[in-house]
Every structure is written in structure tokens, then in C-alpha cells.
Design a protein around this motif. Structure first.
Motif, PDB file in Angstrom:
ATOM      1  N   SER A 201       0.808  -1.132  -0.151  1.00 37.63           N
ATOM      2  CA  SER A 201       0.040  -0.052  -0.100  1.00 37.63           C
ATOM      3  C   SER A 201       0.887   1.296  -0.149  1.00 37.63           C
ATOM      4  O   SER A 201       0.668   2.134  -0.722  1.00 37.63           O
ATOM      5  CB  SER A 201      -0.727  -0.060   1.374  1.00 37.63           C
ATOM      6  N   ILE A 202       1.867   1.154   0.732  1.00 30.86           N
ATOM      7  CA  ILE A 202       2.859   2.285   0.773  1.00 30.86           C
ATOM      8  C   ILE A 202       3.528   2.450  -0.627  1.00 30.86           C
ATOM      9  O   ILE A 202       3.751   3.422  -1.144  1.00 30.86           O
ATOM     10  CB  ILE A 202       4.121   2.152   1.855  1.00 30.86           C
ATOM     11  N   VAL A 203       3.959   1.409  -1.289  1.00 31.24           N
ATOM     12  CA  VAL A 203       4.442   1.286  -2.558  1.00 31.24           C
ATOM     13  C   VAL A 203       3.210   2.137  -3.594  1.00 31.24           C
ATOM     14  O   VAL A 203       3.761   2.806  -4.189  1.00 31.24           O
ATOM     15  CB  VAL A 203       4.921  -0.127  -3.110  1.00 31.24           C
TER      16      VAL A 203
ATOM     17  N   ALA B 221      13.237  -0.979 -11.481  1.00 31.34           N
ATOM     18  CA  ALA B 221      12.434  -0.093 -12.485  1.00 31.34           C
ATOM     19  C   ALA B 221      12.104   1.037 -11.807  1.00 31.34           C
ATOM     20  O   ALA B 221      12.356   2.159 -12.240  1.00 31.34           O
ATOM     21  CB  ALA B 221      11.401  -0.982 -12.940  1.00 31.34           C
ATOM     22  N   ALA B 222      11.657   1.152 -10.758  1.00 31.98           N
ATOM     23  CA  ALA B 222      11.312   2.337  -9.923  1.00 31.98           C
ATOM     24  C   ALA B 222      12.372   3.349  -9.596  1.00 31.98           C
ATOM     25  O   ALA B 222      12.464   4.513  -9.751  1.00 31.98           O
ATOM     26  CB  ALA B 222      10.601   1.869  -8.635  1.00 31.98           C
TER      27      ALA B 222
ATOM     28  N   LEU C 130       8.717   5.016 -17.957  1.00 28.14           N
ATOM     29  CA  LEU C 130       9.370   3.596 -18.222  1.00 28.14           C
ATOM     30  C   LEU C 130       9.590   2.813 -16.835  1.00 28.14           C
ATOM     31  O   LEU C 130       9.487   1.665 -16.668  1.00 28.14           O
ATOM     32  CB  LEU C 130      10.543   3.780 -18.957  1.00 28.14           C
ATOM     33  N   GLY C 131      10.234   3.663 -15.854  1.00 24.49           N
ATOM     34  CA  GLY C 131      10.505   2.957 -14.684  1.00 24.49           C
ATOM     35  C   GLY C 131       9.274   2.675 -13.771  1.00 24.49           C
ATOM     36  O   GLY C 131       9.346   1.506 -13.175  1.00 24.49           O
ATOM     37  N   ILE C 132       8.555   3.347 -13.601  1.00 27.10           N
ATOM     38  CA  ILE C 132       7.167   3.250 -12.401  1.00 27.10           C
ATOM     39  C   ILE C 132       5.932   2.396 -13.028  1.00 27.10           C
ATOM     40  O   ILE C 132       5.281   2.126 -12.492  1.00 27.10           O
ATOM     41  CB  ILE C 132       6.829   4.568 -11.854  1.00 27.10           C
ATOM     42  N   ALA C 133       6.332   2.197 -14.509  1.00 29.87           N
ATOM     43  CA  ALA C 133       5.046   1.513 -15.030  1.00 29.87           C
ATOM     44  C   ALA C 133       4.821  -0.005 -14.511  1.00 29.87           C
ATOM     45  O   ALA C 133       3.619  -0.266 -14.428  1.00 29.87           O
ATOM     46  CB  ALA C 133       5.512   1.040 -16.559  1.00 29.87           C
ATOM     47  N   VAL C 134       5.777  -0.424 -13.838  1.00 27.24           N
ATOM     48  CA  VAL C 134       5.594  -2.034 -13.362  1.00 27.24           C
ATOM     49  C   VAL C 134       5.037  -1.783 -11.995  1.00 27.24           C
ATOM     50  O   VAL C 134       4.429  -2.795 -11.392  1.00 27.24           O
ATOM     51  CB  VAL C 134       6.791  -2.792 -13.410  1.00 27.24           C
TER      52      VAL C 134
ATOM     53  N   GLY D 183      10.642   2.195  -5.278  1.00 33.44           N
ATOM     54  CA  GLY D 183      11.706   1.189  -5.601  1.00 33.44           C
ATOM     55  C   GLY D 183      12.353   0.562  -4.247  1.00 33.44           C
ATOM     56  O   GLY D 183      12.829  -0.415  -4.439  1.00 33.44           O
ATOM     57  N   ALA D 184      12.404   1.295  -3.233  1.00 29.48           N
ATOM     58  CA  ALA D 184      13.140   0.709  -1.865  1.00 29.48           C
ATOM     59  C   ALA D 184      12.222  -0.179  -1.261  1.00 29.48           C
ATOM     60  O   ALA D 184      12.697  -1.135  -0.480  1.00 29.48           O
ATOM     61  CB  ALA D 184      13.687   2.022  -1.141  1.00 29.48           C
ATOM     62  N   VAL D 185      10.859   0.334  -1.218  1.00 27.97           N
ATOM     63  CA  VAL D 185      10.003  -0.468  -0.195  1.00 27.97           C
ATOM     64  C   VAL D 185       9.435  -1.465  -1.036  1.00 27.97           C
ATOM     65  O   VAL D 185       9.011  -2.629  -0.418  1.00 27.97           O
ATOM     66  CB  VAL D 185       9.141   0.696   0.013  1.00 27.97           C
ATOM     67  N   ALA D 186       9.348  -1.532  -2.272  1.00 25.41           N
ATOM     68  CA  ALA D 186       8.454  -2.498  -3.129  1.00 25.41           C
ATOM     69  C   ALA D 186       9.018  -4.072  -2.553  1.00 25.41           C
ATOM     70  O   ALA D 186       8.243  -4.921  -2.632  1.00 25.41           O
ATOM     71  CB  ALA D 186       8.437  -2.206  -4.739  1.00 25.41           C
ATOM     72  N   PRO D 187      10.193  -4.347  -3.021  1.00 30.96           N
ATOM     73  CA  PRO D 187      10.826  -5.683  -2.828  1.00 30.96           C
ATOM     74  C   PRO D 187      10.392  -6.463  -1.343  1.00 30.96           C
ATOM     75  O   PRO D 187      10.149  -7.461  -1.241  1.00 30.96           O
ATOM     76  CB  PRO D 187      12.312  -5.643  -2.723  1.00 30.96           C
TER      77      PRO D 187
END
Length: 401
Positions: free
Chosen positions: A214-216, A280-281, A317-321, A378-382
Motif C-alpha cells: 500500500s505504501i508502494v 525499475a522504480a 518507463l520505470g514506474i510502469a511496473v 523502488g526501495a520499499v516494493a521488494p
């Protein structure tokens, strides 16, 4: 069970209908700001309407999907969305910030309900196909959004500001086209899978992985929403762009999102959700930052405008995913509703944050919020993807012990 391939086509058209109608009014924001005499801060407050309405509707839609199934809820919300968003035209034509705020609130509720339902159905289709396809659905949204933004920009450029009645006619036509294009595919949507155990379906889900995702989604949708609401204003106000050129910023951003999402499914298949979304992010945030630096140095000339648009392209391109992977990991209606609520909170706060900072520090400084949030996502997603996967594995109980 119905044909998953035909269901995939139906969901693709549903995503395109959403993107086409949503984005067509975005190029009108600068002219609405000018015609109503709004400051950056006042515009930010006005743009709170859509996400506020979305948040009200989203949790209810997640529960509705759990009770009646995402296929049925998608059909209902599509009809309501395609017809109801024409209220934006009426709100703009009224010439009053209060009427426009009410129209934006209503349209946002329809956007949120339809968004949860169609993403829940997309997750069902993805599971039926047995391979990552969520990115392709969101890519179709980006393709339609680029077309809608380009149409809106052309209308504004041709009409010299786009009066409210013209916007209303445009949205009415787009809504009718979206509805007629999707009705023949209504019955191709898939019924949700039955639960593997005798336990009742969950109407609400609260897990550590969902909180992190949710944060991501918060960061990702705030960045996306900022580009949608403020890129044309930035190019027009800070870089002296014409209305059509200003609309190209979001158009190119949407094309980049399309490209990134088409490649995203392959990226996820090869490297997994956690690594794909993180890399990507971070790349998108860094690219946007570089574009802002060059644009700031160049100022309001062609190089400054080009650099800003290039930054938007790399960001797209980066945040698309981000959103496709987060929704795919959430898996079902209640999970998607939880992640969407976080995401639309970002969309809710985005206009106010950018507008408030723009009022205080200037829009050129406020726009730096966007790459900063992309880096945070990008840091929190994984962490969120791994936590949710671990939680899912713990819920699997062996059939014999």
C-alpha cells in the motif's frame, strides 16, 4: 469455465475504456485553472475531489467483489463509469469551483469502483492463464490514456481554451464509445475461483505485505497522479509551452508507461516481482531527477521543455511496473482494495502536496516530489512483495498431516 483468452481481450478493452475517458479531460486543467482564476494551492485542493471519491468507493467495491464476484461487479461499474464521468463536462461548464468539485468527487467514486473491479478481474484472468499478464492490461490503459490526452490537447489547442460545453460533449462521446465497445465482451469475463478450503471468502485483508505494498502504491500513484494533474500546468506555466505542447508531456509519459508495462511482464517472468519493481522504480526516479536538473538549467526554452518531457518518459518507463505488480501480488478483490486504498491515498494527497509546495516554494521545486517518491517506491516494493509471498505460503495448509 469460459475461455481465458477471450476474457483477456474483454479485460483489455475494459482497461482501455477506463484510460480513454479518464485522460481526455487532463489537458483542460490549465485552462480551467486560468478561467476560474485559481492559484496552485486552490487547484490542488480542487483536485482532491477524484481521489476522495475513489477512496470512499474502493473498500466497498472490494467487499462487493468478494460477495458477488469481480466479473459481475466489473460489468456494473463499467456502465456507471462510462456514463457517469460525463458529469465532469457539466461541472466544467457550470463555471463554478464548487460545482466542479462535486463533479470531480462523483467521477472519482466511479473511477475507484471500476478500478478495483477491473483489476480484480484482471488478477482472475492472470491466474487462469498461468502466466504474468497484468502488465499488458495496464499497458492497454496507458495506450488509451495517451490517445485521450492527445485528443484533449488537440481540442484545447483548436478551441483556444476548451469551453465546458465542448468538454461535456467530448466526454459524452468517449463514454458512449467505451460502453458500446465493451458490451459485446461483457459475458466473456471469468467467475472468480472458488476458495481452496471451506473457510468463507475474506471481505477485508490486513497483512504486513499488503501494508508495505500500500505504501508502494501510495508513492507510485502519487507520482502518476502528479504527472497527470501537473505536467501540463508545469510545462505551460514554468516552461512557456503552448496548450498542445503542454499536453504532449502527459501523452509521452503515457506512451512510456505503455512501453514499460508491455516489457514488465517479461521482466517479472525473468527476474521476479521483487527485483523487477525495485530496479525499475529506482531507474525511473533517477531519470526524472536528471531531466529536472537539465530543464532547470535550460529554463523556458525548447531545451528546457524537451528535458522535462524526457524526464517524464524515463519516469514512465520505470514506474510502469509498480501498480501492475502490486495488484498482481495482492491477488483478489479485498487485497486489491487494500493496496488501492493506499494508492489512492497518494493520489488524494498528491494534488494538495504539489499544489501546497508549489504555493510555498514554487512549482519547479514542488515537482521534485515525484522522483523522490519513485525512489521510495523502488526501495520499499521488494520488502512488500516478499512479505506477502511469505504470508501466502504460511496460509497453505497441507491436505494430510
Amino acid at each position: 469455465m469460459r475461455n481465458p483468452s477471450r476474457a483477456r481481450l474483454a479485460v483489455t478493452v475494459a482497461f482501455m475504456a477506463h484510460g480513454l475517458v479518464f485522460s481526455s479531460w487532463l489537458p483542460h486543467i490549465p485552462s480551467i485553472k486560468r478561467d476560474l482564476g485559481l492559484s496552485d494551492g486552490q487547484l490542488g485542493l480542487l483536485l482532491l475531489g477524484p481521489p476522495a471519491g475513489a477512496m470512499i468507493a474502493m473498500s466497498l467495491t472490494g467487499a462487493a467483489c468478494a460477495r458477488w464476484g469481480s466479473a459481475r461487479v466489473t460489468r456494473v461499474t463499467l456502465v456507471a463509469y462510462a456514463l457517469g464521468t460525463c458529469a465532469l463536462g457539466a461541472g466544467a461548464a457550470a463555471g463554478s469551483p464548487w460545482w466542479l468539485a462535486i463533479a470531480l468527487l462523483w467521477a472519482g467514486a466511479l473511477v475507484g469502483a471500476y478500478d478495483v473491479a477491473m483489476n480484480a478481474q484482471a488478477a482472475t484472468v492472470e491466474r487462469a492463464l498461468g502466466r504474468p499478464v497484468m502488465g499488458s492490461f495496464h499497458a492497454s490503459w496507458s495506450l488509451a490514456a495517451a490517445g485521450g490526452a492527445a485528443i484533449g490537447g488537440w481540442v484545447v489547442q483548436r478551441d483556444g481554451g476548451g469551453p465546458g460545453h465542448l468538454l461535456g460533449v467530448q466526454l459524452l462521446v468517449l463514454g458512449a464509445v467505451a460502453l458500446l465497445a465493451t458490451v459485446p465482451l461483457f459475458w466473456s469475463l471469468l467467475d472468480d475461483e472458488a476458495p481452496e478450503t471451506d473457510a468463507p471468502k475474506q471481505k477485508w485483508r490486513f497483512e504486513r505485505g499488503l501494508i508495505l505494498l500500500s505504501i508502494v502504491a501510495f508513492a507510485g500513484l502519487l507520482a502518476e497522479g502528479a504527472c497527470a494533474d501537473w505536467s501540463a500546468v508545469f510545462l505551460s506555466q514554468e516552461r512557456a509551452a503552448s496548450p498542445f505542447v503542454a499536453s504532449l508531456g502527459y501523452t509521452m509519459f503515457s506512451v512510456a508507461m505503455l512501453t514499460g508495462r508491455l516489457a514488465g511482464d517479461r521482466l517479472v517472468s525473468r527476474f521476479g516481482r521483487a527485483r523487477s519493481i525495485g530496479f525499475a522504480a529506482l531507474t525511473g526516479g533517477g531519470g526524472m531527477a536528471a531531466g529536472l536538473v537539465v530543464s532547470g538549467l535550460a529554463g523556458p526554452d525548447s531545451l528546457g521543455r524537451t528535458a522535462f518531457v524526457a524526464g517524464l518518459v524515463i519516469l514512465g518507463l520505470g514506474i510502469a511496473v509498480i501498480v501492475p505488480v502490486a495488484f498482481s501480488a495482492a491477488a483478489d478483490g479485498p487485497g486489491i482494495a487494500a493496496v488501492s486504498t493506499g494508492g489512492y491515498t497518494g493520489w488524494l494527497l498528491g494534488p494538495a502536496i504539489i499544489g501546497g509546495l508549489g504555493q510555498w516554494l514554487g512549482l519547479s521545486a514542488a515537482i521534485w516530489t515525484v522522483p523522490a517518491l519513485a525512489v521510495m517506491a523502488g526501495a520499499v516494493a521488494p520488502l512488500g512483495v516478499r512479505a506477502l509471498r511469505a504470508s501466502s505460503e504460511r496460509r497453505i495448509v497441507p491436505t494430510s498431516q
